[in-house]
Design a protein around this motif. Sequence first.
Motif, mmCIF file in Angstrom:
data_model
loop_
_atom_site.group_PDB
_atom_site.id
_atom_site.type_symbol
_atom_site.label_atom_id
_atom_site.label_comp_id
_atom_site.label_asym_id
_atom_site.label_seq_id
_atom_site.Cartn_x
_atom_site.Cartn_y
_atom_site.Cartn_z
ATOM 1 N N LYS A 86 0.810 -1.220 0.000
ATOM 2 C CA LYS A 86 0.000 0.000 0.000
ATOM 3 C C LYS A 86 0.844 1.272 0.000
ATOM 4 C CE LYS A 86 -0.691 0.288 4.984
ATOM 5 N NZ LYS A 86 -1.650 0.205 6.076
ATOM 6 N N ASN A 87 1.923 1.305 0.781
ATOM 7 C CA ASN A 87 2.759 2.516 0.829
ATOM 8 C C ASN A 87 3.476 2.754 -0.497
ATOM 9 O OD1 ASN A 87 1.997 3.007 3.482
ATOM 10 N ND2 ASN A 87 3.696 1.820 4.311
ATOM 11 N N ARG A 90 0.824 4.003 -2.995
ATOM 12 C CA ARG A 90 0.437 5.382 -2.690
ATOM 13 C C ARG A 90 1.499 6.363 -3.160
ATOM 14 N NH1 ARG A 90 -0.599 8.467 3.087
ATOM 15 N NH2 ARG A 90 -1.989 10.049 2.219
ATOM 16 N N LYS A 91 2.756 6.061 -2.859
ATOM 17 C CA LYS A 91 3.844 6.948 -3.243
ATOM 18 C C LYS A 91 3.891 7.134 -4.766
ATOM 19 C CE LYS A 91 8.797 7.620 -2.727
ATOM 20 N NZ LYS A 91 10.058 7.086 -2.250
ATOM 21 N N LEU A 94 0.966 9.337 -6.053
ATOM 22 C CA LEU A 94 1.003 10.713 -5.552
ATOM 23 C C LEU A 94 1.898 11.630 -6.381
ATOM 24 C CD1 LEU A 94 0.976 10.441 -1.661
ATOM 25 C CD2 LEU A 94 -0.644 11.674 -3.110
ATOM 26 N N GLY A 112 -11.383 7.514 -2.600
ATOM 27 C CA GLY A 112 -10.058 8.012 -2.926
ATOM 28 C C GLY A 112 -10.170 9.436 -3.442
ATOM 29 N N ASP A 144 -4.637 10.012 -4.551
ATOM 30 C CA ASP A 144 -4.266 9.631 -3.181
ATOM 31 C C ASP A 144 -5.339 8.717 -2.620
ATOM 32 O OD1 ASP A 144 -3.167 9.371 -0.671
ATOM 33 O OD2 ASP A 144 -3.438 11.470 -0.102
ATOM 34 N N MET A 145 -4.900 7.527 -2.241
ATOM 35 C CA MET A 145 -5.815 6.550 -1.659
ATOM 36 C C MET A 145 -5.761 6.554 -0.142
ATOM 37 S SD MET A 145 -3.863 3.148 -2.877
ATOM 38 C CE MET A 145 -2.119 2.957 -2.666
ATOM 39 N N SER A 147 -3.618 6.727 3.772
ATOM 40 C CA SER A 147 -2.660 5.860 4.471
ATOM 41 C C SER A 147 -3.255 4.501 4.820
ATOM 42 C CB SER A 147 -2.159 6.556 5.741
ATOM 43 O OG SER A 147 -3.251 6.856 6.589
ATOM 44 N N PRO A 149 -5.757 2.627 2.820
ATOM 45 C CA PRO A 149 -6.609 2.607 1.628
ATOM 46 C C PRO A 149 -7.674 1.517 1.667
ATOM 47 C CG PRO A 149 -4.487 1.622 1.141
ATOM 48 C CD PRO A 149 -4.393 2.185 2.523
ATOM 49 N N LEU A 178 -3.199 16.137 1.586
ATOM 50 C CA LEU A 178 -3.347 14.711 1.320
ATOM 51 C C LEU A 178 -4.786 14.279 1.625
ATOM 52 C CD1 LEU A 178 -0.024 13.397 2.874
ATOM 53 C CD2 LEU A 178 -0.587 13.544 0.434
ATOM 54 N N ASP A 180 -5.859 12.137 3.670
ATOM 55 C CA ASP A 180 -6.079 11.972 5.107
ATOM 56 C C ASP A 180 -6.186 13.297 5.867
ATOM 57 O OD1 ASP A 180 -5.859 9.198 4.788
ATOM 58 O OD2 ASP A 180 -3.701 9.244 5.136
#
Length: 181
Positions: A86-87, A90-91, A94, A112, A144-145, A147, A149, A178, A180
Amino acid sequence: MSAITVYKDSDARQPILSSDDGDVIKSTMAAVGIRFERWVTNCPITPEMSHEEILQAYDQEIAELVKEEGYKTVDIAAITPDNPQKNEFRKKFLNEHTHSEDEVRFFVAGEGMFYLHIEDKVYMIHCCKDDLLSVPDQTKHWFDMGSEPHFTAIRFFNNPDGWIADFTGDDIASRFPLFDE
């Protein structure tokens, strides 16, 4: 709830528009060539459903969009908070990028945030269950999904190879809130 926030691309502190009204989202997006609509099915979507069952639940809507736009491939992307990548995903998403074809997503579950960089504005579109967003080819954008997701989306492609991005190298995404936040 679906929402839109619009900023000048030079100032992420002061929105020039903010709304959760579906008609405002649709008309604001249409004014810059972006398709936004809501699809509702009579078939309840559950976490236990297979990708094939989800596609079948939206068969009529999918068939109409494929016929109208000529998409060659339809599939499903899904991610949950327990995904070990996931990280990394996401990166990657983004970073501002474009595609040589439309990026079309229909959210079956979850949510999202799409950010569209059009001319001198950034349009933040909070997409939720039942939202369809079609970003035309060569439109600068990022996604952006969050932190943690959680979403399932039907994706439409003209290119059978699927998601291929051309990253712009601009750090604009780092200057906007972001998902979040």
